[in-house]
Design a protein around this motif. Structure first.
Motif, mmCIF file in Angstrom:
data_model
loop_
_atom_site.group_PDB
_atom_site.id
_atom_site.type_symbol
_atom_site.label_atom_id
_atom_site.label_comp_id
_atom_site.label_asym_id
_atom_site.label_seq_id
_atom_site.Cartn_x
_atom_site.Cartn_y
_atom_site.Cartn_z
ATOM 1 N N ARG A 91 0.806 -1.214 0.000
ATOM 2 C CA ARG A 91 0.000 0.000 0.000
ATOM 3 C C ARG A 91 0.847 1.276 0.000
ATOM 4 O O ARG A 91 0.522 2.234 -0.729
ATOM 5 C CB ARG A 91 -0.978 -0.001 1.173
ATOM 6 C CG ARG A 91 -0.351 0.005 2.561
ATOM 7 C CD ARG A 91 -1.413 -0.202 3.639
ATOM 8 N NE ARG A 91 -0.848 -0.145 4.984
ATOM 9 C CZ ARG A 91 -0.202 -1.140 5.563
ATOM 10 N NH1 ARG A 91 -0.032 -2.288 4.916
ATOM 11 N NH2 ARG A 91 0.263 -1.012 6.785
ATOM 12 N N GLU A 92 1.909 1.297 0.770
ATOM 13 C CA GLU A 92 2.754 2.495 0.810
ATOM 14 C C GLU A 92 3.481 2.689 -0.515
ATOM 15 O O GLU A 92 3.630 3.807 -0.999
ATOM 16 C CB GLU A 92 3.750 2.402 1.970
ATOM 17 C CG GLU A 92 3.108 2.418 3.342
ATOM 18 C CD GLU A 92 2.265 3.661 3.579
ATOM 19 O OE1 GLU A 92 2.661 4.748 3.086
ATOM 20 O OE2 GLU A 92 1.208 3.556 4.224
ATOM 21 N N LYS A 95 1.012 4.073 -3.023
ATOM 22 C CA LYS A 95 0.806 5.509 -2.852
ATOM 23 C C LYS A 95 1.959 6.297 -3.459
ATOM 24 O O LYS A 95 1.752 7.299 -4.152
ATOM 25 C CB LYS A 95 0.682 5.843 -1.363
ATOM 26 C CG LYS A 95 -0.600 5.354 -0.709
ATOM 27 C CD LYS A 95 -0.601 5.714 0.776
ATOM 28 C CE LYS A 95 -1.821 5.152 1.489
ATOM 29 N NZ LYS A 95 -1.784 5.463 2.949
ATOM 30 N N SER A 96 3.159 5.829 -3.208
ATOM 31 C CA SER A 96 4.339 6.508 -3.739
ATOM 32 C C SER A 96 4.361 6.459 -5.270
ATOM 33 O O SER A 96 4.662 7.450 -5.935
ATOM 34 C CB SER A 96 5.602 5.849 -3.173
ATOM 35 O OG SER A 96 6.764 6.366 -3.782
#
Length: 865
Positions: A91-92, A95-96
């Motif tokens: 997920r991170e 997002k990036s």
């Protein structure tokens, strides 16, 4: 000192290529990779072998069929859970990654504006309804089966008992069931009647635009190309119609864009988890259509090339995951290998070049109809733009532009799938229901259209002028993108009335039939109902119990009565397209008709008509409340033998007979002459000779009708009629006894006492001995020389080829219009006009918008002195 000659550039290219190949092979040759490769190749090969009954036997083919039904749900579920786990884990990173694809506030504003306009037009200009049957209903039926029984095939017959589907006839189908699984996931939340799917596809439409925009932006790093390409896709009429139809092709568009986006993400991050996620997405992409698996090479080949750049678990994880989760579609393909849907003269394969030529004509020669509506849902401009884009791409590839070379190679591999579509009968866009397959190529058409505009602005114009627009100048690029997008969207929005008129598939019989059934159901109170229909899965898809006619035929009277009691007499017999023995207009669109089965069913069982409507001016949809088995044969119950004048008694003579029955009936016999009731007697059987006065007769053709009425149910059981010609004291000339002075028609030849096809003149099931059969456009002229006072005739479209949008019948006298009437479907329209003093009688039939099916009949035309 000898100075060696440097190697040529060609030799260097070959050297680097061979070095790269050696590296790839070296990285592929390790135990885990070899085992994974053998495993991944072994799965499709084994499935293909077992599905071939000639090689593996019927027993193994049956095993493939069982696995096709029972394995998909569980693999889909594991696939979904693994996707959720990976997305949570990544997920991170996601997002990036998406943050890197942020084009900026102004670009988002323009993108969201066009998306909102496209969604609005699609939602409010196009009615949400199915436009392809039975494909869409099979998806719904399979969704019900997946949700209730965890079985991937369509449920062909079944009952909903206490909210659960008890399916009595599971069926393999050559459709892919990825969309059905998504529907099944939504049923606990949005409803089991699946009426919500049309709203779901609007959301999918907006998501497809977003993902396609991101995918183009990721790979091209060109904001103009990404925005214009997305607008070109969203504002294509065929795309808009299909997203409003809830067919499987919209899911194809979404997953093709998602595959491109995830491919770029995996390519950029290059980890086992990313490549595994791509494999899962590609495997589900393959569940949209059978042909989709043939486009996966465009993703697999570059992915494997990237993965084998070093020796690790990326390659084994990717190919193993892809192979395992492709099992459902591989089972379907294997089970149906060798299946030739069309057969006969129109064998399914071998039409590629013919279809390319035909489809090019359909997509580039779409003149507006006389009423200003689009002929078909293709915009000529987008097709020509795409061709220009392809030429520009080839030019750039020849100039060794790396981006153009990569895209050209990708498209070549991707459109192996398009070859598979256009090779088959399904790729013929002159058959309207096949136009949806264009969605396979529309993402490419949209990209190529945008590529051409981008190339013209940033490559061609600088070559031929001093003006050099720059991609680095944000304001100029956005303005140019906005201008291109406005033009593309405007070309589509200009056809608002075409969308509202439902021009795509508005003559699809089964889709219109389903629409009318659903409209009727909306007028009925909410109850448990059972429908008896030739395609029960249509009803099952929407949560209604349904059986085939044959299932009821196999029941005893006691079993049927139990069924009627169970549903409190809410059991309905539906007679639709399959029950009418008429030839489909397009011979390639093979359909199975079972008219005799339906006729026998109606003869065997009691039924009370409660709804009837004409479908596409072609046939009648009838819905009747079911009763139990009759104890008599309806067809043999009543016969009319003669309807004549008995000069010896100066009476009208009608002879008819009623078959012997085992028990007395509380019925009555009704006799009509020219729709006037002249006899109402208690029911009795035997041979009857009835005399009537001449009072009810008219000079010319007269109609006698006998009906048997069930007084308890107030329902007519059977009606028979006969027509006879009685000149009485009048001087009457049958127009068919005269020879026309002039006769012209657009197709066939004028037929006397026969239809234009040479059959008995028949309109709305009634046969006529006398009349003229012709075809619009038609003109017939007779010399009357002022000798007649009156002309009478019935006009209608012959039952042999019902359809079209109707015809206009005109009667002229000495070139002056006397009478005209538009006739549609099974209408019979009478005309009785004065021709006093007229020298020339002219009969004219004109087509309306559609000239097909216009088999016109002038019935019982009479001239009175």
């Amino acid at each position: 000192m000898v100075i060696s000659k440097p190697p040529s550039s060609k030799a260097l290219v070959i050297f680097h290529l061979m070095t790269k190949i050696r590296t790839l092979l070296k990285n592929a040759i390790h135990p885990v990779a070899i085992i994974s490769l053998l495993f991944s190749l072994g799965i499709p090969l084994l499935i293909a072998f077992l599905g071939n009954s000639q090689l593996a036997g019927a027993e193994n083919k049956a095993l493939i069929g069982k696995l096709d039904l029972n394995l998909a749900f569980w693999l889909f579920s594991i696939q979904g859970m693994l996707t959720v786990i990976l997305l949570i884990d990544l997920r991170e990173d996601a997002k990036s990654y998406l943050k890197e694809l942020n084009p900026g506030k102004n670009w988002w504003l323009v993108f969201l504006t066009f998306t909102a306009i496209a969604v609005f037009a699609t939602s409010f200009w196009i009615e949400g309804r199915h436009r392809v049957q039975s494909d869409e209903s099979i998806m719904l039926s399979a969704a019900q089966n997946l949700y209730h029984n965890k079985i991937a095939g369509s449920c062909d017959e079944g009952e909903f008992v206490q909210g659960k589907l008890n399916c009595t006839a599971h069926a393999n189908n050559f459709k892919a069931f990825g969309l059905s699984y998504i529907y099944a996931l939504g049923m606990p939340i949005f409803g089991k009647d699946l009426q919500w799917i049309f709203a779901f596809h609007i959301i999918l439409f907006a998501l497809s635009a977003l993902v396609f925009f991101w995918a183009l932006l990721a790979w091209s790093q060109n904001k103009l190309l990404a925005l214009v390409g997305t607008v070109a896709l969203m504002f294509q009429p065929t795309v808009m119609f299909q997203f409003r139809s809830s067919s499987v092709e919209p899911l194809y568009v979404f997953l093709s864009a998602l595959s491109l986006l995830v491919m770029h993400w995996a390519w950029t991050k290059d980890t086992v988890r990313h490549w595994t996620l791509l494999a899962i997405v590609l495997a589900f992409f393959g569940q949209t259509r059978q042909e989709t698996v043939f486009c996966l090479a465009a993703f697999i080949i570059p992915a494997v090339y990237k993965q084998l750049s070093k020796k690790d678990l990326r390659f084994p994880a990717f190919i193993s995951t892809l192979s395992i989760f492709s099992i459902p579609i591989l089972l379907t393909i294997s089970y149906y290998q060798g299946y030739g849907f069309q057969g006969g003269e129109f064998e399914a394969h071998g039409h590629f070049f013919k279809h390319i030529a035909v489809n090019w004509k359909v997509m580039t020669q779409s003149p507006l109809q006389a009423n200003g509506l689009l002929t078909n849902p293709f915009l000529t401009s987008s097709t020509w733009l795409a061709l220009g884009g392809l030429i520009a791409l080839i030019i750039q590839a020849i100039r060794k532009d790396k981006f153009a070379l990569k895209i050209f190679g990708f498209l070549l591999l991707y459109h192996i799938q398009s070859y598979m579509v256009f090779e088959n009968v399904s790729g013929d866009f002159t058959i309207e229901i096949n136009q949806r397959y264009a969605l396979v190529i529309f993402p490419t058409i949209a990209f190529l259209s945008a590529y051409l505009l981008n190339w013209l602005i940033f490559t061609l114009i600088p070559l031929i002028s001093n003006y050099k627009p720059s991609l680095q100048k944000e304001g100029i690029t956005l303005t140019l993108a906005l201008a291109c997008s406005i033009v593309i969207a405007g070309l589509t929005l200009n056809h608002q009335e075409s969308f509202k008129a439902n021009i795509m598939y508005n003559r699809n019989h089964l889709a219109t039939e389903e629409y009318q059934i659903l409209q009727w159901l909306k007028t009925q109170p909410q109850k448990d109902r059972l429908f008896i229909y030739s395609r029960p899965w249509h009803f099952i898809g929407y949560g209604h119990s349904a059986m085939h006619y044959n299932a009821i035929n196999r029941m005893s009277a006691g079993e049927l009565q139990n069924l009627l009691d169970k549903y409190q007499n809410e059991v309905y017999y539906v007679r639709g397209l399959d029950c009418w023995d008429r030839e489909t207009w397009h011979k390639k669109a093979v359909e199975r008709r079972i008219g005799s089965v339906c006729d026998q069913f109606e003869n065997k069982f009691e039924h009370q008509m409660i709804f009837s409507t004409l479908i596409t001016n072609n046939y009648r949809l009838n819905i009747a409340r079911m009763g139990n088995v009759r104890d008599f044969n309806v067809e043999k119950l009543l016969q009319i033998n003669s309807f004549t004048l008995d000069s010896a008694h100066s009476k009208l003579l009608l002879e008819y007979e009623i078959a012997e029955l085992n028990s007395g009936k509380p019925w009555r016999k009704l006799v009509y002459i020219n729709d006037q009731l002249i006899s109402n007697l208690p029911f009795s059987t035997g041979f009857f000779t009835k005399y009537f006065d001449y009072d009810s007769l008219k000079a010319g053709y007269n109609n006698a009708k006998v009906s048997i009425l069930d007084t308890l149910k107030n329902q007519v059981i059977v009606t028979k009629s006969i027509r006879s010609f009685f000149p009485l004291q009048s001087q009457i000339t049958k127009l068919t006894d005269l020879s026309p002075k002039i006769q012209q028609q657009s197709w066939g030849k004028l037929m006397k006492n026969r239809s234009v096809n040479g059959n008995i003149l028949t309109v709305n099931g009634q046969s006529f001995e006398n009349g003229l059969g012709t075809h619009a456009q038609s003109y017939i002229e007779y010399e009357l020389l002022g000798q007649y006072q009156k002309f009478s005739v019935l006009v209608g479209q012959d039952d042999e080829d019902l359809g079209g949008d109707g015809m206009k019948f005109r009667i002229l006298g000495d070139n002056k219009l006397i009478w005209e009437q538009i006739v549609k479907g099974d209408q019979i329209i009478p005309a009785e006009i004065s021709v006093e003093g007229i020298n020339v009688l002219q009969l004219q039939v004109d087509s309306l918008q559609n000239k097909n099916f216009d088999h016109a009949n002038w019935l019982e035309p009479l001239l009175f002195r």
